[in-house]
Design a protein around this motif. Structure first.
Motif, mmCIF file in Angstrom:
data_model
loop_
_atom_site.group_PDB
_atom_site.id
_atom_site.type_symbol
_atom_site.label_atom_id
_atom_site.label_comp_id
_atom_site.label_asym_id
_atom_site.label_seq_id
_atom_site.Cartn_x
_atom_site.Cartn_y
_atom_site.Cartn_z
ATOM 1 N N LYS A 156 8.494 49.697 -12.633
ATOM 2 C CA LYS A 156 9.385 49.695 -11.470
ATOM 3 C C LYS A 156 9.297 48.392 -10.671
ATOM 4 N N LEU A 157 8.679 47.377 -11.249
ATOM 5 C CA LEU A 157 8.444 46.125 -10.542
ATOM 6 C C LEU A 157 8.890 44.941 -11.387
ATOM 7 N N SER A 158 9.646 44.034 -10.774
ATOM 8 C CA SER A 158 10.031 42.786 -11.431
ATOM 9 C C SER A 158 9.515 41.619 -10.604
ATOM 10 N N ALA A 159 8.462 40.975 -11.109
ATOM 11 C CA ALA A 159 7.895 39.801 -10.441
ATOM 12 C C ALA A 159 8.534 38.569 -11.077
ATOM 13 N N ILE A 160 9.654 38.144 -10.517
ATOM 14 C CA ILE A 160 10.492 37.154 -11.194
ATOM 15 C C ILE A 160 10.027 35.715 -11.021
ATOM 16 N N GLN A 161 9.046 35.487 -10.173
ATOM 17 C CA GLN A 161 8.548 34.131 -9.966
ATOM 18 C C GLN A 161 7.094 33.981 -10.386
ATOM 19 N N GLY A 162 6.647 34.895 -11.231
ATOM 20 C CA GLY A 162 5.307 34.784 -11.771
ATOM 21 C C GLY A 162 4.309 35.717 -11.114
ATOM 22 N N ASP A 163 3.083 35.667 -11.619
ATOM 23 C CA ASP A 163 2.025 36.576 -11.194
ATOM 24 C C ASP A 163 0.711 35.836 -11.400
ATOM 25 N N SER A 164 -0.010 35.592 -10.322
ATOM 26 C CA SER A 164 -1.204 34.749 -10.420
ATOM 27 C C SER A 164 -2.387 35.444 -11.088
ATOM 28 N N ARG A 165 -2.212 36.675 -11.546
ATOM 29 C CA ARG A 165 -3.240 37.317 -12.374
ATOM 30 C C ARG A 165 -3.299 36.698 -13.767
ATOM 31 N N PHE A 166 -2.275 35.923 -14.106
ATOM 32 C CA PHE A 166 -2.167 35.386 -15.460
ATOM 33 C C PHE A 166 -2.240 33.861 -15.463
ATOM 34 N N PHE A 167 -2.815 33.331 -16.535
ATOM 35 C CA PHE A 167 -2.781 31.901 -16.818
ATOM 36 C C PHE A 167 -1.791 31.636 -17.946
ATOM 37 N N GLN A 168 -1.259 30.425 -17.968
ATOM 38 C CA GLN A 168 -0.415 29.959 -19.056
ATOM 39 C C GLN A 168 -0.893 28.581 -19.473
ATOM 40 N N CYS A 169 -0.477 28.159 -20.656
ATOM 41 C CA CYS A 169 -0.776 26.802 -21.086
ATOM 42 C C CYS A 169 0.003 25.816 -20.219
ATOM 43 N N SER A 170 -0.665 24.792 -19.700
ATOM 44 C CA SER A 170 0.013 23.815 -18.852
ATOM 45 C C SER A 170 1.020 22.976 -19.637
ATOM 46 N N ARG A 171 0.873 22.948 -20.968
ATOM 47 C CA ARG A 171 1.841 22.237 -21.814
ATOM 48 C C ARG A 171 2.940 23.155 -22.339
ATOM 49 N N ARG A 172 2.792 24.452 -22.071
ATOM 50 C CA ARG A 172 3.746 25.452 -22.580
ATOM 51 C C ARG A 172 3.880 25.350 -24.099
ATOM 52 N N CYS A 173 2.756 25.197 -24.761
ATOM 53 C CA CYS A 173 2.807 25.025 -26.212
ATOM 54 C C CYS A 173 3.081 26.331 -26.940
ATOM 55 N N HIS A 174 2.949 27.463 -26.232
ATOM 56 C CA HIS A 174 3.255 28.756 -26.837
ATOM 57 C C HIS A 174 3.569 29.735 -25.708
ATOM 58 N N ASP A 175 3.929 30.957 -26.073
ATOM 59 C CA ASP A 175 4.492 31.927 -25.125
ATOM 60 C C ASP A 175 3.467 32.909 -24.572
ATOM 61 N N GLU A 176 2.207 32.783 -24.937
ATOM 62 C CA GLU A 176 1.217 33.780 -24.549
ATOM 63 C C GLU A 176 0.706 33.549 -23.134
ATOM 64 N N LEU A 177 0.463 34.652 -22.411
ATOM 65 C CA LEU A 177 -0.187 34.609 -21.106
ATOM 66 C C LEU A 177 -1.582 35.202 -21.230
ATOM 67 N N PHE A 178 -2.476 34.802 -20.318
ATOM 68 C CA PHE A 178 -3.865 35.227 -20.390
ATOM 69 C C PHE A 178 -4.282 35.865 -19.068
ATOM 70 N N TYR A 179 -4.702 37.118 -19.136
ATOM 71 C CA TYR A 179 -5.211 37.800 -17.945
ATOM 72 C C TYR A 179 -6.473 37.077 -17.498
ATOM 73 N N ASN A 180 -6.520 36.648 -16.235
ATOM 74 C CA ASN A 180 -7.549 35.688 -15.829
ATOM 75 C C ASN A 180 -8.692 36.252 -14.988
ATOM 76 N N HIS A 181 -8.759 37.561 -14.829
ATOM 77 C CA HIS A 181 -9.773 38.154 -13.941
ATOM 78 C C HIS A 181 -11.177 37.663 -14.268
ATOM 79 N N ASP A 182 -11.584 37.792 -15.516
ATOM 80 C CA ASP A 182 -12.953 37.424 -15.883
ATOM 81 C C ASP A 182 -13.168 35.923 -15.762
ATOM 82 N N MET A 183 -12.170 35.132 -16.097
ATOM 83 C CA MET A 183 -12.297 33.676 -15.985
ATOM 84 C C MET A 183 -12.473 33.251 -14.525
ATOM 85 N N ILE A 184 -11.689 33.873 -13.648
ATOM 86 C CA ILE A 184 -11.770 33.545 -12.226
ATOM 87 C C ILE A 184 -13.147 33.867 -11.673
#
Length: 212
Positions: free
Chosen positions: A42-70
């Motif tokens: 029921k939620l559309s976060a259309i400008q992103g979600d800071s729980r996730f990391f992405q590749c800064s080069r956008r070399c692929h489409d995968e996102l990474f849940y960052n809780h443990d890294m943070i």
């Protein structure tokens, strides 16, 4: 740290007002407070979600849940406010640094981004011929193209739509929507709090009538 920030009362007041109703929330907030009170579908976060990391080069489409890294980086901060180099999150494919999945010059508009828009578009398609309220909370004039202007256009186009904006500064109602909208210039927290009190009173009145 965002993971430890308490969810504000206005979020809970809004959900109390929506209890039992058919709704969908579209947000440009990236602090994931809505995810604590709203089901993901029921939620559309259309400008992103800071729980996730992405590749800064956008070399692929995968996102990474960052809780443990943070938390690992936070626990390793030394007296010079530095962390070990090996804890800097890096893309497993190209080695570039990972960065928060939030709107910026390198924002990844991949599958999850498309899914966020898919959810809101499916809701609108399913409800376009029904009575529908577009409730806009706190949208300013810096990025009106993401929520404010689409809400205006949809309210104008859909026959049973109504629009309400609540904003202490930028509560704007186009002249074309003068008969289909309402602008409330005020503090969102106070407006929602008072709306919950009013709605609770109405529910109590309804129960009283049912019992008598």
């Amino acid at each position: 740290m965002e993971y430890e920030c308490p969810t504000g009362k206005p979020y809970y007041d809004l959900m109390e007002l929506l209890r039992g109703k058919n709704y969908h929330i579209m947000t440009t907030n990236q602090d994931f407070q809505f995810t604590r009170v709203v089901p993901e579908e029921k939620l559309s976060a259309i400008q992103g979600d800071s729980r996730f990391f992405q590749c800064s080069r956008r070399c692929h489409d995968e996102l990474f849940y960052n809780h443990d890294m943070i938390y690992a980086m936070n626990d390793a901060i030394d007296e010079n406010l530095c962390i070990p180099t090996e804890l800097i999150p890096r893309c497993p494919k190209c080695g570039a640094e990972l960065e928060p999945w939030v709107r910026g010059y390198t924002f990844l508009e991949g599958q999850k981004y498309r899914d966020e828009y898919r959810k809101i578009n499916e809701f609108l398609q399913a409800n376009k011929d029904r009575k529908i309220l577009f409730l806009e909370l706190g949208v300013g004039r810096m990025t009106p193209m993401f929520i404010q202007e689409p809400f205006w256009n949809l309210t104008y186009a859909l026959p049973q739509a109504f629009y309400i904006t609540v904003n202490p500064k930028d509560a704007l109602l186009p002249q074309e929507l003068s008969s289909k909208g309402l602008a409330i210039k005020g503090d969102i927290a106070i407006v929602l709090r008072d709306a919950v009190k009013t709605a609770s009173g109405e529910r109590m009145d309804d129960r009283y009538q049912d019992e008598n």
